[in-house]
Design an enzyme around this catalytic site. Structure first.
Site, PDB file in Angstrom:
ATOM      1  N   THR A   1      -4.589   7.965 -16.277  1.00  0.00           N
ATOM      2  CA  THR A   1      -5.638   8.609 -15.464  1.00  0.00           C
ATOM      3  C   THR A   1      -5.063   9.512 -14.387  1.00  0.00           C
ATOM      4  O   THR A   1      -5.626  10.569 -14.080  1.00  0.00           O
ATOM      5  CB  THR A   1      -6.512   7.521 -14.792  1.00  0.00           C
ATOM      6  OG1 THR A   1      -7.170   6.802 -15.821  1.00  0.00           O
ATOM      7  CG2 THR A   1      -7.551   8.119 -13.872  1.00  0.00           C
TER       8      THR A   1
ATOM      9  N   ASP B   1      -2.665   8.321 -23.099  1.00  0.00           N
ATOM     10  CA  ASP B   1      -3.483   7.279 -22.479  1.00  0.00           C
ATOM     11  C   ASP B   1      -2.709   5.997 -22.778  1.00  0.00           C
ATOM     12  O   ASP B   1      -2.232   5.810 -23.903  1.00  0.00           O
ATOM     13  CB  ASP B   1      -4.850   7.256 -23.151  1.00  0.00           C
ATOM     14  CG  ASP B   1      -5.789   6.222 -22.545  1.00  0.00           C
ATOM     15  OD1 ASP B   1      -6.855   6.615 -22.056  1.00  0.00           O
ATOM     16  OD2 ASP B   1      -5.448   5.021 -22.591  1.00  0.00           O
ATOM     17  N   SER B   2      -2.592   5.111 -21.816  1.00  0.00           N
ATOM     18  CA  SER B   2      -1.690   3.974 -22.035  1.00  0.00           C
ATOM     19  C   SER B   2      -2.189   3.013 -23.111  1.00  0.00           C
ATOM     20  O   SER B   2      -1.463   2.104 -23.513  1.00  0.00           O
ATOM     21  CB  SER B   2      -1.409   3.230 -20.732  1.00  0.00           C
ATOM     22  OG  SER B   2      -2.510   2.453 -20.357  1.00  0.00           O
ATOM     23  N   SER B   3      -3.402   3.207 -23.599  1.00  0.00           N
ATOM     24  CA  SER B   3      -3.853   2.393 -24.750  1.00  0.00           C
ATOM     25  C   SER B   3      -3.003   2.693 -25.974  1.00  0.00           C
ATOM     26  O   SER B   3      -3.033   1.952 -26.957  1.00  0.00           O
ATOM     27  CB  SER B   3      -5.312   2.700 -25.083  1.00  0.00           C
ATOM     28  OG  SER B   3      -6.096   2.615 -23.926  1.00  0.00           O
TER      29      SER B   3
ATOM     30  N   THR C   1      -3.127   2.686 -16.285  1.00  0.00           N
ATOM     31  CA  THR C   1      -3.237   1.312 -15.781  1.00  0.00           C
ATOM     32  C   THR C   1      -3.576   0.307 -16.887  1.00  0.00           C
ATOM     33  O   THR C   1      -3.245  -0.872 -16.771  1.00  0.00           O
ATOM     34  CB  THR C   1      -4.326   1.214 -14.691  1.00  0.00           C
ATOM     35  OG1 THR C   1      -5.569   1.640 -15.250  1.00  0.00           O
ATOM     36  CG2 THR C   1      -3.971   2.054 -13.487  1.00  0.00           C
TER      37      THR C   1
END
Ligand code: ASP
Length: 350
Positions: free
Chosen positions: A13, A57-59, A89
Protein backbone atom coordinates in the site's frame (compact mmCIF):
# COMPACT_ATOMS: atom_id res chain seq x y z
CA UNK A 1 30.25 9.41 9.37
CA UNK A 2 26.67 8.84 8.23
CA UNK A 3 25.33 5.32 8.55
CA UNK A 4 24.50 3.62 5.25
CA UNK A 5 20.99 2.22 5.01
CA UNK A 6 19.69 0.12 2.13
CA UNK A 7 16.03 1.01 1.57
CA UNK A 8 14.41 -1.80 -0.40
CA UNK A 9 10.99 -1.16 -1.91
CA UNK A 10 9.00 -4.30 -2.70
CA UNK A 11 5.48 -2.87 -3.13
CA UNK A 12 2.48 -2.77 -0.78
CA UNK A 13 0.00 0.00 0.00
CA UNK A 14 2.77 2.44 0.87
CA UNK A 15 3.56 2.93 -2.82
CA UNK A 16 0.19 2.15 -4.35
CA UNK A 17 -2.04 4.30 -6.52
CA UNK A 18 -5.54 3.67 -7.88
CA UNK A 19 -5.84 1.94 -11.23
CA UNK A 20 -7.98 4.36 -13.28
CA UNK A 21 -9.99 1.56 -14.90
CA UNK A 22 -10.70 -0.73 -11.95
CA UNK A 23 -10.41 1.74 -9.07
CA UNK A 24 -8.27 -0.83 -7.21
CA UNK A 25 -4.99 -0.01 -5.48
CA UNK A 26 -1.92 -1.33 -7.30
CA UNK A 27 1.82 -0.99 -6.67
CA UNK A 28 3.54 1.91 -8.40
CA UNK A 29 7.26 2.58 -8.94
CA UNK A 30 8.75 5.41 -6.86
CA UNK A 31 11.88 5.68 -9.04
CA UNK A 32 13.23 8.38 -6.74
CA UNK A 33 11.96 8.10 -3.17
CA UNK A 34 13.31 11.58 -2.31
CA UNK A 35 10.73 13.23 -4.60
CA UNK A 36 7.97 11.52 -2.63
CA UNK A 37 9.57 11.98 0.76
CA UNK A 38 12.05 14.90 0.70
CA UNK A 39 12.37 14.73 4.50
CA UNK A 40 14.59 11.67 4.02
CA UNK A 41 17.30 14.17 3.10
CA UNK A 42 17.22 15.55 6.63
CA UNK A 43 17.97 12.24 8.32
CA UNK A 44 21.42 11.56 9.63
CA UNK A 45 21.85 8.57 7.31
CA UNK A 46 22.98 7.88 3.78
CA UNK A 47 20.09 6.13 2.09
CA UNK A 48 20.61 3.85 -0.87
CA UNK A 49 17.24 3.22 -2.50
CA UNK A 50 16.45 0.12 -4.52
CA UNK A 51 13.20 -1.11 -6.07
CA UNK A 52 12.68 -4.85 -6.44
CA UNK A 53 10.79 -5.63 -9.63
CA UNK A 54 8.09 -6.66 -10.13
CA UNK A 55 6.59 -4.54 -7.37
CA UNK A 56 3.91 -6.60 -5.65
CA UNK A 57 0.93 -6.58 -3.40
CA UNK A 58 2.28 -8.65 -0.53
CA UNK A 59 -0.45 -11.25 -1.08
CA UNK A 60 1.87 -12.40 -3.89
CA UNK A 61 4.85 -13.18 -1.66
CA UNK A 62 6.17 -16.74 -1.54
CA UNK A 63 9.31 -18.60 -0.42
CA UNK A 64 11.18 -17.66 -3.62
CA UNK A 65 10.49 -13.99 -2.87
CA UNK A 66 11.73 -14.39 0.74
CA UNK A 67 14.92 -16.04 -0.48
CA UNK A 68 15.46 -13.24 -3.01
CA UNK A 69 15.07 -10.64 -0.25
CA UNK A 70 17.46 -12.52 2.03
CA UNK A 71 19.97 -12.65 -0.85
CA UNK A 72 19.68 -8.87 -1.35
CA UNK A 73 20.51 -8.32 2.31
CA UNK A 74 23.34 -10.82 2.20
CA UNK A 75 24.80 -9.24 -0.97
CA UNK A 76 24.92 -5.77 0.62
CA UNK A 77 25.58 -6.87 4.19
CA UNK A 78 29.21 -5.82 4.47
CA UNK A 79 28.79 -2.26 3.18
CA UNK A 80 25.48 -1.38 4.91
CA UNK A 81 24.81 -0.53 8.54
CA UNK A 82 21.15 -1.44 8.32
CA UNK A 83 18.25 -2.36 6.06
CA UNK A 84 14.71 -1.04 5.74
CA UNK A 85 12.24 -3.00 3.63
CA UNK A 86 9.06 -1.35 2.38
CA UNK A 87 6.55 -4.19 2.17
CA UNK A 88 2.80 -4.71 2.08
CA UNK A 89 1.27 -5.25 5.47
CA UNK A 90 -0.87 -8.27 4.57
CA UNK A 91 1.97 -10.78 4.73
CA UNK A 92 4.68 -8.68 6.36
CA UNK A 93 4.74 -10.93 9.44
CA UNK A 94 5.38 -13.99 7.25
CA UNK A 95 8.24 -12.28 5.41
CA UNK A 96 9.79 -11.01 8.64
CA UNK A 97 9.62 -14.50 10.11
CA UNK A 98 11.13 -16.07 7.00
CA UNK A 99 14.00 -13.57 6.88
CA UNK A 100 14.81 -14.27 10.52
CA UNK A 101 15.37 -17.96 9.68
CA UNK A 102 17.13 -17.41 6.35
CA UNK A 103 19.64 -14.94 7.86
CA UNK A 104 21.46 -16.87 10.56
CA UNK A 105 23.70 -14.85 12.92
CA UNK A 106 22.22 -11.56 11.71
CA UNK A 107 23.92 -8.72 13.57
CA UNK A 108 22.49 -5.65 11.82
CA UNK A 109 18.98 -4.15 11.79
CA UNK A 110 16.58 -5.40 9.13
CA UNK A 111 13.36 -3.43 9.59
CA UNK A 112 10.20 -4.10 7.61
CA UNK A 113 7.63 -1.38 7.41
CA UNK A 114 4.77 -0.18 5.22
CA UNK A 115 1.54 1.69 5.69
CA UNK A 116 -2.23 1.49 5.74
CA UNK A 117 -2.56 4.57 3.51
CA UNK A 118 -0.38 5.20 0.45
CA UNK A 119 2.45 7.71 0.70
CA UNK A 120 0.64 9.95 -1.79
CA UNK A 121 -2.35 10.39 0.54
CA UNK A 122 -2.28 13.43 2.85
CA UNK A 123 -3.04 11.47 6.06
CA UNK A 124 -0.60 8.68 5.25
CA UNK A 125 1.00 6.74 8.08
CA UNK A 126 3.78 5.78 5.66
CA UNK A 127 5.81 8.93 6.18
CA UNK A 128 6.31 8.39 9.93
CA UNK A 129 6.84 4.68 9.46
CA UNK A 130 9.65 5.12 6.91
CA UNK A 131 11.40 7.95 8.74
CA UNK A 132 11.35 6.19 12.10
CA UNK A 133 12.43 2.87 10.59
CA UNK A 134 15.44 4.48 8.90
CA UNK A 135 16.31 6.31 12.09
CA UNK A 136 16.22 3.10 14.12
CA UNK A 137 18.15 1.13 11.49
CA UNK A 138 20.87 3.81 11.63
CA UNK A 139 20.89 4.04 15.42
CA UNK A 140 24.21 2.79 16.75
CA UNK A 141 26.15 3.13 19.98
CA UNK A 142 29.74 3.04 18.82
CA UNK A 143 29.86 0.13 16.41
CA UNK A 144 26.87 -1.63 17.98
CA UNK A 145 23.42 -1.29 16.36
CA UNK A 146 20.58 -0.75 18.83
CA UNK A 147 18.25 -3.26 17.17
CA UNK A 148 20.22 -6.01 15.38
CA UNK A 149 17.22 -8.20 14.55
CA UNK A 150 14.62 -8.72 11.83
CA UNK A 151 11.96 -6.31 13.08
CA UNK A 152 8.66 -4.83 12.06
CA UNK A 153 8.21 -1.13 12.70
CA UNK A 154 4.65 0.14 12.69
CA UNK A 155 2.73 2.96 14.36
CA UNK A 156 5.30 4.00 16.94
CA UNK A 157 6.44 0.53 17.89
CA UNK A 158 9.29 -1.79 16.98
CA UNK A 159 8.55 -5.52 17.22
CA UNK A 160 10.51 -8.71 16.84
CA UNK A 161 9.30 -9.67 13.36
CA UNK A 162 8.77 -13.36 13.97
CA UNK A 163 6.53 -12.63 16.97
CA UNK A 164 4.07 -10.43 15.12
CA UNK A 165 0.88 -10.89 13.16
CA UNK A 166 -1.34 -8.44 11.31
CA UNK A 167 -4.51 -7.96 13.29
CA UNK A 168 -6.05 -4.83 11.88
CA UNK A 169 -6.92 -3.83 8.33
CA UNK A 170 -8.46 -0.50 9.32
CA UNK A 171 -6.46 1.22 12.04
CA UNK A 172 -2.91 2.49 11.70
CA UNK A 173 -2.02 0.12 14.52
CA UNK A 174 -1.87 -2.92 12.24
CA UNK A 175 0.45 -5.32 14.10
CA UNK A 176 0.51 -7.05 17.44
CA UNK A 177 3.06 -9.18 19.21
CA UNK A 178 1.06 -10.93 21.91
CA UNK A 179 3.71 -13.25 23.30
CA UNK A 180 6.74 -10.97 23.25
CA UNK A 181 7.22 -7.36 24.41
CA UNK A 182 7.87 -4.52 21.98
CA UNK A 183 11.56 -4.02 21.25
CA UNK A 184 11.16 -0.24 21.28
CA UNK A 185 8.50 2.41 21.63
CA UNK A 186 8.72 5.68 19.79
CA UNK A 187 7.44 8.88 21.32
CA UNK A 188 9.47 12.02 21.80
CA UNK A 189 12.39 9.64 22.26
CA UNK A 190 13.01 6.12 21.02
CA UNK A 191 12.85 3.93 24.14
CA UNK A 192 14.53 0.60 23.57
CA UNK A 193 13.46 -2.36 25.65
CA UNK A 194 17.09 -3.45 26.03
CA UNK A 195 16.42 -6.65 27.96
CA UNK A 196 14.36 -8.07 25.14
CA UNK A 197 16.63 -7.25 22.21
CA UNK A 198 18.81 -10.10 21.02
CA UNK A 199 22.54 -9.29 21.07
CA UNK A 200 24.38 -11.51 18.62
CA UNK A 201 27.88 -12.88 19.04
CA UNK A 202 30.67 -12.37 16.54
CA UNK A 203 29.74 -15.09 14.07
CA UNK A 204 29.49 -14.56 10.33
CA UNK A 205 26.16 -14.08 8.66
CA UNK A 206 24.98 -17.34 7.08
CA UNK A 207 22.51 -17.10 4.21
CA UNK A 208 20.11 -20.02 3.79
CA UNK A 209 18.45 -20.42 0.41
CA UNK A 210 16.52 -23.66 0.73
CA UNK A 211 12.90 -23.86 1.82
CA UNK A 212 10.47 -26.73 1.36
CA UNK A 213 6.90 -25.54 0.92
CA UNK A 214 5.27 -28.97 1.25
CA UNK A 215 3.31 -27.99 4.33
CA UNK A 216 -0.32 -27.22 5.14
CA UNK A 217 -2.27 -25.35 7.80
CA UNK A 218 -5.25 -27.20 9.24
CA UNK A 219 -7.46 -24.98 11.34
CA UNK A 220 -9.69 -27.00 13.65
CA UNK A 221 -13.30 -26.02 14.13
CA UNK A 222 -16.20 -27.80 15.77
CA UNK A 223 -17.58 -30.12 13.12
CA UNK A 224 -14.45 -30.45 10.99
CA UNK A 225 -14.99 -33.65 9.03
CA UNK A 226 -12.73 -36.67 8.91
CA UNK A 227 -13.15 -36.51 5.17
CA UNK A 228 -11.50 -33.09 5.01
CA UNK A 229 -8.70 -34.07 7.41
CA UNK A 230 -7.99 -37.23 5.49
CA UNK A 231 -7.92 -35.30 2.19
CA UNK A 232 -5.37 -32.85 3.63
CA UNK A 233 -3.17 -35.71 4.88
CA UNK A 234 -3.32 -37.42 1.51
CA UNK A 235 -1.89 -34.39 -0.32
CA UNK A 236 0.98 -35.78 -2.41
CA UNK A 237 4.38 -34.84 -0.99
CA UNK A 238 2.94 -33.22 2.14
CA UNK A 239 5.65 -33.31 4.81
CA UNK A 240 4.17 -31.34 7.68
CA UNK A 241 0.88 -29.94 8.91
CA UNK A 242 0.44 -27.00 11.25
CA UNK A 243 -2.63 -27.82 13.30
CA UNK A 244 -4.28 -24.68 14.67
CA UNK A 245 -5.91 -26.04 17.78
CA UNK A 246 -8.23 -24.61 20.42
CA UNK A 247 -7.02 -22.71 23.49
CA UNK A 248 -3.95 -24.24 25.12
CA UNK A 249 -3.58 -26.85 22.37
CA UNK A 250 -6.83 -28.78 22.65
CA UNK A 251 -8.47 -30.91 19.98
CA UNK A 252 -11.37 -33.35 19.60
CA UNK A 253 -10.94 -36.73 21.22
CA UNK A 254 -13.02 -38.95 18.96
CA UNK A 255 -11.27 -42.03 17.67
CA UNK A 256 -11.61 -41.31 13.97
CA UNK A 257 -9.83 -37.97 14.34
CA UNK A 258 -7.03 -39.40 16.48
CA UNK A 259 -6.61 -42.38 14.18
CA UNK A 260 -6.15 -40.09 11.15
CA UNK A 261 -3.51 -38.04 12.96
CA UNK A 262 -1.71 -41.16 14.13
CA UNK A 263 -1.74 -42.74 10.69
CA UNK A 264 -0.25 -39.60 9.12
CA UNK A 265 2.45 -39.28 11.80
CA UNK A 266 3.30 -43.00 11.76
CA UNK A 267 3.64 -42.71 7.99
CA UNK A 268 6.34 -40.05 8.35
CA UNK A 269 4.28 -36.84 8.55
CA UNK A 270 4.88 -34.09 11.08
CA UNK A 271 2.04 -32.34 12.89
CA UNK A 272 2.85 -29.16 14.80
CA UNK A 273 0.27 -27.87 17.24
CA UNK A 274 -0.16 -24.09 17.54
CA UNK A 275 -3.03 -22.27 19.17
CA UNK A 276 -5.75 -20.35 17.36
CA UNK A 277 -5.67 -17.79 20.20
CA UNK A 278 -3.97 -14.77 18.70
CA UNK A 279 -4.09 -12.63 21.84
CA UNK A 280 -1.54 -14.63 23.77
CA UNK A 281 -0.78 -17.99 25.36
CA UNK A 282 0.89 -21.21 24.45
CA UNK A 283 0.19 -24.81 23.55
CA UNK A 284 0.56 -26.90 26.70
CA UNK A 285 0.14 -30.53 25.76
CA UNK A 286 -1.43 -32.44 28.63
CA UNK A 287 -2.82 -29.44 30.48
CA UNK A 288 -6.30 -30.66 29.54
CA UNK A 289 -7.40 -34.19 28.87
CA UNK A 290 -8.18 -33.06 25.32
CA UNK A 291 -4.52 -32.50 24.55
CA UNK A 292 -3.00 -35.27 26.67
CA UNK A 293 -3.58 -37.92 23.98
CA UNK A 294 -2.03 -35.70 21.27
CA UNK A 295 1.48 -36.01 22.72
CA UNK A 296 1.08 -39.79 22.85
CA UNK A 297 0.44 -40.06 19.14
CA UNK A 298 3.48 -37.95 18.29
CA UNK A 299 2.13 -34.42 17.83
CA UNK A 300 4.81 -31.77 18.24
CA UNK A 301 4.13 -28.67 20.31
CA UNK A 302 4.63 -25.32 18.63
CA UNK A 303 4.48 -23.71 22.11
CA UNK A 304 3.77 -19.97 21.78
CA UNK A 305 4.81 -19.59 18.13
CA UNK A 306 2.56 -17.66 15.78
CA UNK A 307 1.25 -19.55 12.77
CA UNK A 308 3.19 -17.06 10.64
CA UNK A 309 6.49 -17.97 12.31
CA UNK A 310 5.66 -21.68 12.28
CA UNK A 311 5.06 -21.63 8.49
CA UNK A 312 8.50 -20.27 7.66
CA UNK A 313 10.30 -22.18 10.42
CA UNK A 314 8.92 -25.45 9.05
CA UNK A 315 9.76 -24.53 5.45
CA UNK A 316 13.26 -23.58 6.56
CA UNK A 317 13.86 -26.72 8.64
CA UNK A 318 12.40 -29.03 5.98
CA UNK A 319 14.69 -27.35 3.46
CA UNK A 320 17.82 -28.19 5.46
CA UNK A 321 17.85 -31.90 4.63
CA UNK A 322 17.15 -32.92 8.23
CA UNK A 323 15.45 -36.13 9.30
CA UNK A 324 11.88 -35.92 10.56
CA UNK A 325 13.07 -36.49 14.11
CA UNK A 326 15.52 -33.61 13.77
CA UNK A 327 12.83 -31.31 12.36
CA UNK A 328 10.55 -32.24 15.27
CA UNK A 329 13.36 -31.50 17.71
CA UNK A 330 14.30 -28.13 16.21
CA UNK A 331 10.74 -26.97 15.81
CA UNK A 332 10.52 -27.02 19.62
CA UNK A 333 13.75 -25.10 20.18
CA UNK A 334 13.94 -21.32 19.75
CA UNK A 335 16.27 -20.54 16.83
CA UNK A 336 15.67 -16.79 16.37
CA UNK A 337 13.65 -15.83 19.43
CA UNK A 338 10.44 -16.98 17.73
CA UNK A 339 9.29 -18.90 20.81
CA UNK A 340 9.99 -18.97 24.51
CA UNK A 341 12.75 -21.34 25.53
CA UNK A 342 12.04 -23.87 28.27
CA UNK A 343 14.39 -21.81 30.42
CA UNK A 344 12.32 -18.68 29.87
CA UNK A 345 9.10 -20.61 30.50
CA UNK A 346 10.51 -21.90 33.80
CA UNK A 347 11.54 -18.37 34.76
CA UNK A 348 8.04 -17.13 34.03
CA UNK A 349 6.43 -19.92 36.05
CA UNK A 350 8.69 -19.58 39.12
N1 ASP B 1 -2.60 -5.43 0.07
C1 ASP B 1 -1.54 -4.61 0.63
C2 ASP B 1 -0.29 -5.48 0.67
O1 ASP B 1 -0.14 -6.24 1.56
C3 ASP B 1 -1.92 -4.10 1.96
C4 ASP B 1 -0.92 -3.19 2.62
O2 ASP B 1 0.20 -2.99 2.19
O3 ASP B 1 -1.26 -2.63 3.69
O4 ASP B 1 0.51 -5.39 -0.21
Amino acid sequence: MKKKILLLYTGGTIGMIKNQETGSLEPFPFHDIYTHLPMLNLLDAEIIFKELHPLIDSSDTNPAFWIRLAQEIHNHYAEMHGFVILHGTDTMAYTASALSFLLENLAKPVILTGSQLPLGVMRTDGRENILNSVEIAADYIGDQPRAPEVCIYFENALYRGNRTYKDNAEQFHAFTSSNYPKLAEVGVNVKYNENYIHRPGNQHLILHTEMDDNIAIMKLYPGITSNLISTIFQTPGLRAVIMESFGAGNAPTHQEFLALLKKYIDGGGIVVNVTQCKGGGSVELGKYGNSFHLANIGITSGADMTTEACVSKLMYLLGQGLTNEEVKKWIQIPLRGEMLSTLEVNELIS
